[in-house]
Design a protein around this motif. Structure first.
Motif, mmCIF file in Angstrom:
data_model
loop_
_atom_site.group_PDB
_atom_site.id
_atom_site.type_symbol
_atom_site.label_atom_id
_atom_site.label_comp_id
_atom_site.label_asym_id
_atom_site.label_seq_id
_atom_site.Cartn_x
_atom_site.Cartn_y
_atom_site.Cartn_z
ATOM 1 N N SER A 45 0.837 -1.210 0.000
ATOM 2 C CA SER A 45 0.000 0.000 0.000
ATOM 3 C C SER A 45 0.867 1.254 0.000
ATOM 4 O O SER A 45 0.575 2.225 -0.708
ATOM 5 C CB SER A 45 -0.922 0.020 1.216
ATOM 6 N N ILE A 46 1.932 1.225 0.788
ATOM 7 C CA ILE A 46 2.859 2.362 0.834
ATOM 8 C C ILE A 46 3.524 2.547 -0.531
ATOM 9 O O ILE A 46 3.605 3.665 -1.051
ATOM 10 C CB ILE A 46 3.908 2.163 1.949
ATOM 11 N N SER A 65 -3.434 5.604 1.360
ATOM 12 C CA SER A 65 -2.791 4.292 1.283
ATOM 13 C C SER A 65 -1.473 4.268 2.044
ATOM 14 O O SER A 65 -1.183 3.317 2.765
ATOM 15 C CB SER A 65 -2.532 3.905 -0.176
ATOM 16 N N VAL A 66 -0.683 5.320 1.867
ATOM 17 C CA VAL A 66 0.589 5.406 2.583
ATOM 18 C C VAL A 66 0.335 5.473 4.092
ATOM 19 O O VAL A 66 0.967 4.753 4.870
ATOM 20 C CB VAL A 66 1.415 6.627 2.105
ATOM 21 N N SER A 67 -0.609 6.307 4.500
ATOM 22 C CA SER A 67 -0.917 6.446 5.934
ATOM 23 C C SER A 67 -1.465 5.149 6.511
ATOM 24 O O SER A 67 -1.050 4.728 7.598
ATOM 25 C CB SER A 67 -1.929 7.577 6.152
ATOM 26 N N ALA A 68 -2.381 4.519 5.812
ATOM 27 C CA ALA A 68 -2.944 3.248 6.280
ATOM 28 C C ALA A 68 -1.847 2.193 6.387
ATOM 29 O O ALA A 68 -1.794 1.426 7.357
ATOM 30 C CB ALA A 68 -4.058 2.776 5.355
ATOM 31 N N GLY A 69 -0.957 2.147 5.404
ATOM 32 C CA GLY A 69 0.157 1.203 5.446
ATOM 33 C C GLY A 69 1.044 1.423 6.654
ATOM 34 O O GLY A 69 1.450 0.467 7.332
ATOM 35 N N MET A 70 1.338 2.671 6.963
ATOM 36 C CA MET A 70 2.162 2.981 8.136
ATOM 37 C C MET A 70 1.461 2.577 9.434
ATOM 38 O O MET A 70 2.088 2.011 10.331
ATOM 39 C CB MET A 70 2.499 4.479 8.166
ATOM 40 N N ILE A 71 0.170 2.855 9.518
ATOM 41 C CA ILE A 71 -0.593 2.484 10.715
ATOM 42 C C ILE A 71 -0.614 0.966 10.886
ATOM 43 O O ILE A 71 -0.424 0.448 11.993
ATOM 44 C CB ILE A 71 -2.016 3.081 10.665
ATOM 45 N N ILE A 72 -0.836 0.244 9.798
ATOM 46 C CA ILE A 72 -0.844 -1.224 9.863
ATOM 47 C C ILE A 72 0.523 -1.737 10.304
ATOM 48 O O ILE A 72 0.614 -2.630 11.159
ATOM 49 C CB ILE A 72 -1.257 -1.833 8.507
ATOM 50 N N LEU A 73 1.611 -1.176 9.763
ATOM 51 C CA LEU A 73 2.948 -1.612 10.163
ATOM 52 C C LEU A 73 3.197 -1.362 11.648
ATOM 53 O O LEU A 73 3.791 -2.203 12.326
ATOM 54 C CB LEU A 73 4.020 -0.910 9.328
ATOM 55 N N LEU A 74 2.753 -0.213 12.147
ATOM 56 C CA LEU A 74 2.890 0.071 13.580
ATOM 57 C C LEU A 74 2.112 -0.935 14.414
ATOM 58 O O LEU A 74 2.621 -1.476 15.402
ATOM 59 C CB LEU A 74 2.417 1.495 13.903
ATOM 60 N N PHE A 75 0.883 -1.205 14.008
ATOM 61 C CA PHE A 75 0.032 -2.159 14.726
ATOM 62 C C PHE A 75 0.672 -3.552 14.721
ATOM 63 O O PHE A 75 0.758 -4.206 15.761
ATOM 64 C CB PHE A 75 -1.361 -2.196 14.099
ATOM 65 N N VAL A 76 1.145 -4.000 13.561
ATOM 66 C CA VAL A 76 1.781 -5.319 13.449
ATOM 67 C C VAL A 76 3.034 -5.371 14.316
ATOM 68 O O VAL A 76 3.285 -6.357 15.012
ATOM 69 C CB VAL A 76 2.104 -5.649 11.965
ATOM 70 N N SER A 77 3.807 -4.297 14.279
ATOM 71 C CA SER A 77 5.029 -4.237 15.082
ATOM 72 C C SER A 77 4.730 -4.363 16.573
ATOM 73 O O SER A 77 5.388 -5.118 17.292
ATOM 74 C CB SER A 77 5.758 -2.922 14.797
#
Length: 169
Positions: free
Chosen positions: A109-110, A150-162
């Motif tokens: 997405s990013i 898309s970039v923002s959602a991708g970053m949020i998902i990565l933070l959540f997964v992390s």
């Protein structure tokens, strides 16, 4: 490169992200009066004054940052550097087989959002932004587009997964 289901998934997310962004921008450019030096953009309410549609050409990056840089620096910071970073991220996710599906989706997405905005800068010299949220002073965004989402959602998902992976460890 062996084209697997995993690779197909990555490229499908990237291509769908780019397509959705570019189609939305074509629609906005064709149907919403854009901002000029003498006139503000047409504002079309989607949900009252809380969520509006407009047409603003952004010559910079996020929230117009970098729009006042000299042309050589703008090329480096808004075209060359993003292309290199996006290429490295794509290489990383194609090679790192340990990434889970959520991380793959987030990175793809990013990449898709980044490529869509870089494409605009190359083809149009600016990025078309058109969505604006104003919740009456409680929360207010800059003007953005689907690629930015898309970039923002991708970053949020990565933070959540992390965070969830750190809890498990």
């Amino acid at each position: 490169m062996n084209f697997t289901k995993r690779s197909f998934y990555i490229f499908a997310v990237i291509i769908l992200t780019i397509a959705a962004d570019q189609i939305s921008k074509v629609i906005v450019r064709a149907n919403v009066i854009g901002r000029t030096a003498s006139q503000p953009s047409e504002r079309i309410p989607i949900i009252g004054d809380y969520f509006t549609l407009m047409n603003v050409e952004n010559t910079g990056a996020f929230l117009g940052m970098g729009s006042d840089l000299n042309p050589a620096l703008r090329i480096v910071f808004l075209l060359v550097l993003p292309i290199l970073v996006l290429g490295l991220v794509l290489r990383h996710i194609l090679k790192d087989k340990s990434l889970d599906n959520w991380s793959l989706f987030a990175f793809a997405s990013i990449i898709g959002g980044g490529v869509a905005n870089v494409y605009d800068r190359i083809v149009y010299g600016s990025v078309t932004d058109f969505l604006f949220i104003d919740l009456g002073g409680v929360f207010r965004t800059g003007i953005f587009n689907l690629a930015d989402m898309s970039v923002s959602a991708g970053m949020i998902i990565l933070l959540f997964v992390s965070f969830t992976q750190k809890k498990k460890a």
